[in-house]
Design a protein around this motif. Sequence first.
Motif: not given
Length: 264
Positions: A11-13, A78-81, A99-101
């Motif tokens: 949902i967040i994405a 979230i992608q980064a971690l 880079i995502d972070f």
Amino acid sequence: MENKERTAVDIIARVGFIGKGAVYFMVGLLALQATIGMGSQQSGTTQALQEFLYQPFGSVLLIGCIIGLLAHALWRMIQALGDPENRGKSYKNIFFRVIDFIVGCLYLSFSYAAWQIFQGLNAQSTSESTEIWVARILDLPFGKWLVLIVALAVLAIAFYQFYTAYKANFEYSFDTQSMSNNEQQMLRQLGRIGFSAWGIVYLMIAVMLYQAAITYNAKQAGGLSDALNALRQQPYGLWILGTTAVGLLIYGIYLLVLAYYHRL
């Protein structure tokens, strides 16, 4: 990841893609209007956020953008971690997670700027903040070379956008099991056009950073709005700006469609 957690992250994405897509659709629309002489020459993210206030139910739209930009910031972190898309632990993917972070932090600042606009305050544009930071770097020892390194990094990002468009290596986020071949082809083409437009924008930003470095003038640097305005000044500038504007508008559409077809 538990089912409830996966649902929450999904949902967040999706909310993030909707918010980001709406903003860049507006950026592209404003740039297109400027190209044909129907609007202001200012067409960056801050101007796009301000433009939402002028639409019917503008405050509601802007609140939606704030929520969407916050969601996208959270999604990138979230992608980064957590790597919810299972991109793997190669050095390349670890680099992209870093880079995502950084991008997540950038979208936090965008959401704060949107909140300032909602409150009736003056929000600093990305062009203004870029000039400030470049001026600070130029004041450092070897500042000129540091800015040149940043320009080269942005140039690398530009070429990576073109590479991404050519290879369509963004397809890992498509829910291909629920998509027909035509739907996959449509979303792939939207993405290719959108990433190509960003390649042009980053290329122009790299040129402006180079000019700022060799002239020791931070005002030569800038963000998205300045890059689009600089495109107008090039040979066949209106055609280049118009093409880029359409590309950014299509990038916004790509994100809005991706919000529906995203695969976690």
